[in-house]
Design a protein around this motif. Structure first.
Motif, PDB file in Angstrom:
ATOM      1  N   PHE A  57     -41.421 -15.339  49.894  1.00 55.89           N
ATOM      2  CA  PHE A  57     -41.425 -14.666  48.384  1.00 55.89           C
ATOM      3  C   PHE A  57     -40.090 -14.110  48.769  1.00 55.89           C
ATOM      4  O   PHE A  57     -39.338 -14.173  49.754  1.00 55.89           O
ATOM      5  N   ALA A  58     -39.651 -13.755  47.374  1.00 53.66           N
ATOM      6  CA  ALA A  58     -38.284 -13.255  47.214  1.00 53.66           C
ATOM      7  C   ALA A  58     -38.274 -11.750  47.760  1.00 53.66           C
ATOM      8  O   ALA A  58     -39.061 -11.075  47.841  1.00 53.66           O
ATOM      9  N   THR A  59     -37.001 -11.340  48.367  1.00 52.60           N
ATOM     10  CA  THR A  59     -36.655 -10.222  48.663  1.00 52.60           C
ATOM     11  C   THR A  59     -35.146  -9.865  48.368  1.00 52.60           C
ATOM     12  O   THR A  59     -34.528 -10.457  47.931  1.00 52.60           O
ATOM     13  N   TRP A  60     -34.751  -8.565  48.504  1.00 55.02           N
ATOM     14  CA  TRP A  60     -33.335  -8.022  48.250  1.00 55.02           C
ATOM     15  C   TRP A  60     -32.602  -7.796  49.525  1.00 55.02           C
ATOM     16  O   TRP A  60     -31.634  -7.461  49.467  1.00 55.02           O
ATOM     17  N   ALA A  61     -33.193  -8.516  50.680  1.00 54.06           N
ATOM     18  CA  ALA A  61     -32.534  -8.255  52.094  1.00 54.06           C
ATOM     19  C   ALA A  61     -31.244  -9.087  52.240  1.00 54.06           C
ATOM     20  O   ALA A  61     -30.243  -8.478  52.620  1.00 54.06           O
ATOM     21  N   PRO A 163     -26.071  -7.340  53.512  1.00 56.07           N
ATOM     22  CA  PRO A 163     -27.244  -7.824  54.034  1.00 56.07           C
ATOM     23  C   PRO A 163     -28.194  -6.477  54.625  1.00 56.07           C
ATOM     24  O   PRO A 163     -27.443  -6.025  55.431  1.00 56.07           O
ATOM     25  N   ALA A 164     -29.327  -6.441  54.208  1.00 62.70           N
ATOM     26  CA  ALA A 164     -30.134  -5.081  54.775  1.00 62.70           C
ATOM     27  C   ALA A 164     -31.081  -5.455  55.692  1.00 62.70           C
ATOM     28  O   ALA A 164     -31.904  -6.271  55.682  1.00 62.70           O
ATOM     29  N   THR A 165     -31.022  -4.595  56.761  1.00 64.89           N
ATOM     30  CA  THR A 165     -32.018  -4.547  57.798  1.00 64.89           C
ATOM     31  C   THR A 165     -33.507  -4.251  57.007  1.00 64.89           C
ATOM     32  O   THR A 165     -33.309  -2.980  56.189  1.00 64.89           O
ATOM     33  N   TYR A 166     -34.426  -4.845  57.511  1.00 62.92           N
ATOM     34  CA  TYR A 166     -35.551  -4.397  56.619  1.00 62.92           C
ATOM     35  C   TYR A 166     -36.958  -4.824  57.153  1.00 62.92           C
ATOM     36  O   TYR A 166     -37.019  -5.480  58.295  1.00 62.92           O
ATOM     37  N   HIS A 167     -37.937  -4.600  56.580  1.00 53.02           N
ATOM     38  CA  HIS A 167     -39.387  -5.007  56.910  1.00 53.02           C
ATOM     39  C   HIS A 167     -39.925  -5.985  56.118  1.00 53.02           C
ATOM     40  O   HIS A 167     -40.084  -5.687  54.812  1.00 53.02           O
ATOM     41  N   GLN A 168     -40.033  -7.356  56.429  1.00 54.05           N
ATOM     42  CA  GLN A 168     -40.424  -8.292  55.084  1.00 54.05           C
ATOM     43  C   GLN A 168     -41.727  -7.919  54.352  1.00 54.05           C
ATOM     44  O   GLN A 168     -41.696  -8.160  53.124  1.00 54.05           O
ATOM     45  N   LEU A 169     -42.640  -7.780  54.941  1.00 57.35           N
ATOM     46  CA  LEU A 169     -43.786  -7.895  54.208  1.00 57.35           C
ATOM     47  C   LEU A 169     -44.635  -6.467  54.328  1.00 57.35           C
ATOM     48  O   LEU A 169     -44.919  -5.899  55.312  1.00 57.35           O
ATOM     49  N   SER A 170     -44.482  -5.840  53.115  1.00 62.13           N
ATOM     50  CA  SER A 170     -44.803  -4.288  53.128  1.00 62.13           C
ATOM     51  C   SER A 170     -46.251  -4.236  52.514  1.00 62.13           C
ATOM     52  O   SER A 170     -47.100  -3.347  52.464  1.00 62.13           O
ATOM     53  N   MET A 171     -46.591  -5.213  51.675  1.00 59.61           N
ATOM     54  CA  MET A 171     -47.672  -5.065  50.615  1.00 59.61           C
ATOM     55  C   MET A 171     -47.655  -4.019  49.863  1.00 59.61           C
ATOM     56  O   MET A 171     -48.776  -3.088  49.469  1.00 59.61           O
ATOM     57  N   THR A 172     -46.479  -3.621  49.501  1.00 65.61           N
ATOM     58  CA  THR A 172     -46.351  -2.132  48.733  1.00 65.61           C
ATOM     59  C   THR A 172     -44.900  -2.544  47.898  1.00 65.61           C
ATOM     60  O   THR A 172     -44.203  -2.962  48.316  1.00 65.61           O
ATOM     61  N   THR A 173     -45.101  -2.093  46.574  1.00 64.67           N
ATOM     62  CA  THR A 173     -44.134  -2.336  45.739  1.00 64.67           C
ATOM     63  C   THR A 173     -42.913  -1.381  46.100  1.00 64.67           C
ATOM     64  O   THR A 173     -43.165   0.012  46.244  1.00 64.67           O
ATOM     65  N   THR A 174     -41.828  -1.976  46.201  1.00 68.92           N
ATOM     66  CA  THR A 174     -40.416  -0.992  46.251  1.00 68.92           C
ATOM     67  C   THR A 174     -39.851  -1.249  44.931  1.00 68.92           C
ATOM     68  O   THR A 174     -39.684  -2.240  44.229  1.00 68.92           O
ATOM     69  N   TYR A 175     -39.042  -0.208  44.537  1.00 70.50           N
ATOM     70  CA  TYR A 175     -38.722  -0.269  43.167  1.00 70.50           C
ATOM     71  C   TYR A 175     -37.087  -0.036  43.328  1.00 70.50           C
ATOM     72  O   TYR A 175     -36.727   0.689  44.412  1.00 70.50           O
ATOM     73  N   PHE A 190     -36.596   2.953  37.064  1.00 71.53           N
ATOM     74  CA  PHE A 190     -36.953   1.892  38.144  1.00 71.53           C
ATOM     75  C   PHE A 190     -37.846   0.791  37.566  1.00 71.53           C
ATOM     76  O   PHE A 190     -38.991   0.442  37.872  1.00 71.53           O
ATOM     77  N   THR A 191     -37.037   0.085  37.013  1.00 68.96           N
ATOM     78  CA  THR A 191     -37.736  -1.049  35.995  1.00 68.96           C
ATOM     79  C   THR A 191     -37.831  -2.372  37.227  1.00 68.96           C
ATOM     80  O   THR A 191     -38.232  -3.238  36.670  1.00 68.96           O
ATOM     81  N   ASP A 192     -37.064  -2.453  38.233  1.00 66.95           N
ATOM     82  CA  ASP A 192     -36.450  -3.673  38.904  1.00 66.95           C
ATOM     83  C   ASP A 192     -37.622  -3.487  40.001  1.00 66.95           C
ATOM     84  O   ASP A 192     -37.470  -2.699  41.123  1.00 66.95           O
ATOM     85  N   ALA A 193     -38.474  -4.667  40.243  1.00 68.20           N
ATOM     86  CA  ALA A 193     -39.170  -4.767  41.353  1.00 68.20           C
ATOM     87  C   ALA A 193     -39.379  -6.212  41.625  1.00 68.20           C
ATOM     88  O   ALA A 193     -39.420  -7.024  40.643  1.00 68.20           O
ATOM     89  N   PHE A 198     -44.958  -9.685  47.644  1.00 72.19           N
ATOM     90  CA  PHE A 198     -45.908  -8.776  48.279  1.00 72.19           C
ATOM     91  C   PHE A 198     -44.909  -7.390  48.797  1.00 72.19           C
ATOM     92  O   PHE A 198     -45.674  -6.577  49.472  1.00 72.19           O
ATOM     93  N   GLY A 199     -43.714  -7.288  48.490  1.00 71.91           N
ATOM     94  CA  GLY A 199     -43.079  -6.152  48.731  1.00 71.91           C
ATOM     95  C   GLY A 199     -42.231  -6.043  50.188  1.00 71.91           C
ATOM     96  O   GLY A 199     -43.038  -6.793  51.164  1.00 71.91           O
ATOM     97  N   SER A 200     -41.255  -5.486  50.179  1.00 72.80           N
ATOM     98  CA  SER A 200     -40.808  -5.156  51.596  1.00 72.80           C
ATOM     99  C   SER A 200     -40.204  -3.759  51.609  1.00 72.80           C
ATOM    100  O   SER A 200     -39.940  -3.093  50.629  1.00 72.80           O
ATOM    101  N   TRP A 201     -39.767  -3.364  52.758  1.00 70.82           N
ATOM    102  CA  TRP A 201     -39.144  -1.930  52.926  1.00 70.82           C
ATOM    103  C   TRP A 201     -37.849  -2.062  53.532  1.00 70.82           C
ATOM    104  O   TRP A 201     -37.668  -3.082  54.381  1.00 70.82           O
ATOM    105  N   TYR A 202     -36.730  -1.399  53.276  1.00 70.93           N
ATOM    106  CA  TYR A 202     -35.441  -1.527  53.251  1.00 70.93           C
ATOM    107  C   TYR A 202     -35.118  -0.254  54.333  1.00 70.93           C
ATOM    108  O   TYR A 202     -35.032   0.916  53.613  1.00 70.93           O
TER     109      TYR A 202
END
Length: 427
Positions: A57-61, A163-175, A190-193, A198-202
């Motif tokens: 899935f897409a991420t912002w990392a 490029p961002a250090t991150y956790h790929q699968l969060s199952m939580t929406t990041t905005y 915060f319209t961009d998600a 499945f979400g990521s944490w950054y």
């Protein structure tokens, strides 16, 4: 000076990552687990990963952030009178420049409860620079929280992060929002998600709490996608570690339960897009967490199923995986945990009959590893996820208990996993 117990754990691990140092980049070092002589406990954590093009899935990392605010919501599994946050540039290639951040109680979606927003400081400063390969620890924030509370952390970057250090699968929406929206309690900006996804944490690697009723020592759930929570409800907090934390609260035995799972992670080999190997990251993601008492190890399935890193676009074949290599790796983790006074619970691997890549050979290795986990007596206790989700021994996850792929549990399956853990084994 390194302690004897820590030295023993380092010697036990055969492939160590360099542990990230929790030191504010603009301040003198802060000893792990202490600030102003307070005792801190981990209330939430996420293993950090190198930025990559995720195959699922897409991420912002890959692109990182530039003149943007990033709002991330996490549910804590421990409470206290104050909180602090760990931000990671573990896998960055340039220093991470954070303009500022704040935290508040999470409301619906990207909204924050009015009146709860608090600024985050680093050695009393609003901004911080996180060196390459390191973490920073925020100053304490006076925000009383209880176990299962949700908090929203907003980070603002006024220049490109890379490029961002991150956790790929969060199952939580990041905005995400353009510009500086740290103080906004509403969700309008915060319209961009990333959707669908499945979400990521950054950058956010941990949340710690202090004060209030002392919590029991933390339990760390260490594993692969079935620990990380693939197949759980997005924003539903119904992974097996979440449900286990709820069981402990309901039983009057509250303890933080930290999720140290990484989807597609391997026990024996690093991956370009699925994190460092379990052997490499065990110390950082488990033993170095504050006030840890028990680890539940659920690992080895991806080594059995995949011979290389082709899912990440890497043309690489790993050395052949044998039952003995997996057993030796489990023994390494057990020794490292015991050297640090941490109780080790072994979890059996769940069946995957009906999945397109099932073979008799791979299933036999899974069953043999499970038998060793159950009968060898080397783990302090066993969490038998295999029998919990497939009590009839069919070799398949029953319909309704898998996500639809015959491999990953559904929320109902994750509940069955959590229900199978003997709470006395977590002492």
């Amino acid at each position: 000076m390194i302690s004897f117990a820590r030295a023993a754990s380092v010697a036990a691990l055969t492939a160590l990552s360099i542990a990230a140092t929790a030191v504010p980049a603009t301040a003198a070092p802060v000893p792990a687990g202490s600030a102003h002589h307070q005792r801190w406990s981990a209330a939430w954590s996420a293993p950090m990963m190198r930025p990559s093009a995720a195959p699922w899935f897409a991420t912002w990392a890959g692109q990182g952030f530039d003149h943007q605010s990033v709002r991330q919501v996490v549910r804590l599994s421990g409470g206290g009178k104050a909180v602090r946050f760990r931000l990671s540039n573990l896998n960055g290639t340039t220093p991470l420049r954070l303009t500022g951040a704040d935290v508040g109680r999470a409301a619906d979606g990207a909204a924050v409860v009015p009146g709860t927003v608090r600024p985050l400081r680093f050695a009393h400063r609003e901004s911080v620079v996180v060196p390459v390969g390191e973490e920073v620890l925020s100053d304490p924030v006076p925000l009383p929280v209880t176990a299962r509370d949700r908090v929203a952390l907003t980070l603002y970057f006024d220049g490109p992060t890379g490029p961002a250090t991150y956790h790929q699968l969060s199952m939580t929406t990041t905005y995400r929002a353009a510009g500086d929206h740290r103080g906004d309690t509403g969700a309008t900006a915060f319209t961009d998600a990333v959707r669908p996804g499945f979400g990521s944490w950054y950058y956010l690697s941990g949340v710690e709490v202090t004060g209030g009723r002392p919590a029991g020592k933390a339990v760390v759930a260490f594993g692969e996608s079935t620990t990380d929570g693939f197949g759980a409800t997005v924003d539903g907090d119904d992974r097996y570690p979440d449900r286990l934390a709820e069981r402990l609260i309901a039983a009057g035995r509250p303890r933080p339960v930290l999720n140290a799972g990484i989807g597609s992670n391997k026990m024996l080999a690093d991956s370009a897009c699925a994190g460092d190997s379990a052997l490499s990251r065990f110390e950082r993601d488990v033993l170095d967490q504050p006030n840890v008492g028990t680890v539940i190890v659920s690992h080895g399935m991806n080594d059995i199923l995949r011979t290389g890193d082709q899912i990440c676009g890497v043309d690489r074949d790993d050395p052949p995986v044998t039952l003995q290599r997996l057993i030796d790796a489990h023994r390494t983790l057990i020794r490292a945990a015991h050297a640090r006074g941490v109780r080790a619970v072994g979890a059996t691997l769940m069946p995957f009959g009906g999945a397109p890549f099932w073979t008799a050979q791979t299933d036999r290795m899974r069953r043999d590893l499970n038998e060793w986990i159950r009968s060898a007596g080397e783990y302090d206790a066993v969490a038998d996820f295999d029998r919990a989700i497939d009590p009839a021994g069919t070799g398949s996850i029953p319909d309704g208990y898998h996500f639809g792929d015959h491999l990953h549990p559904s929320p109902r399956g994750y509940q069955a996993m959590a229900d199978s853990v003997d709470l006395d084994s977590l002492r």
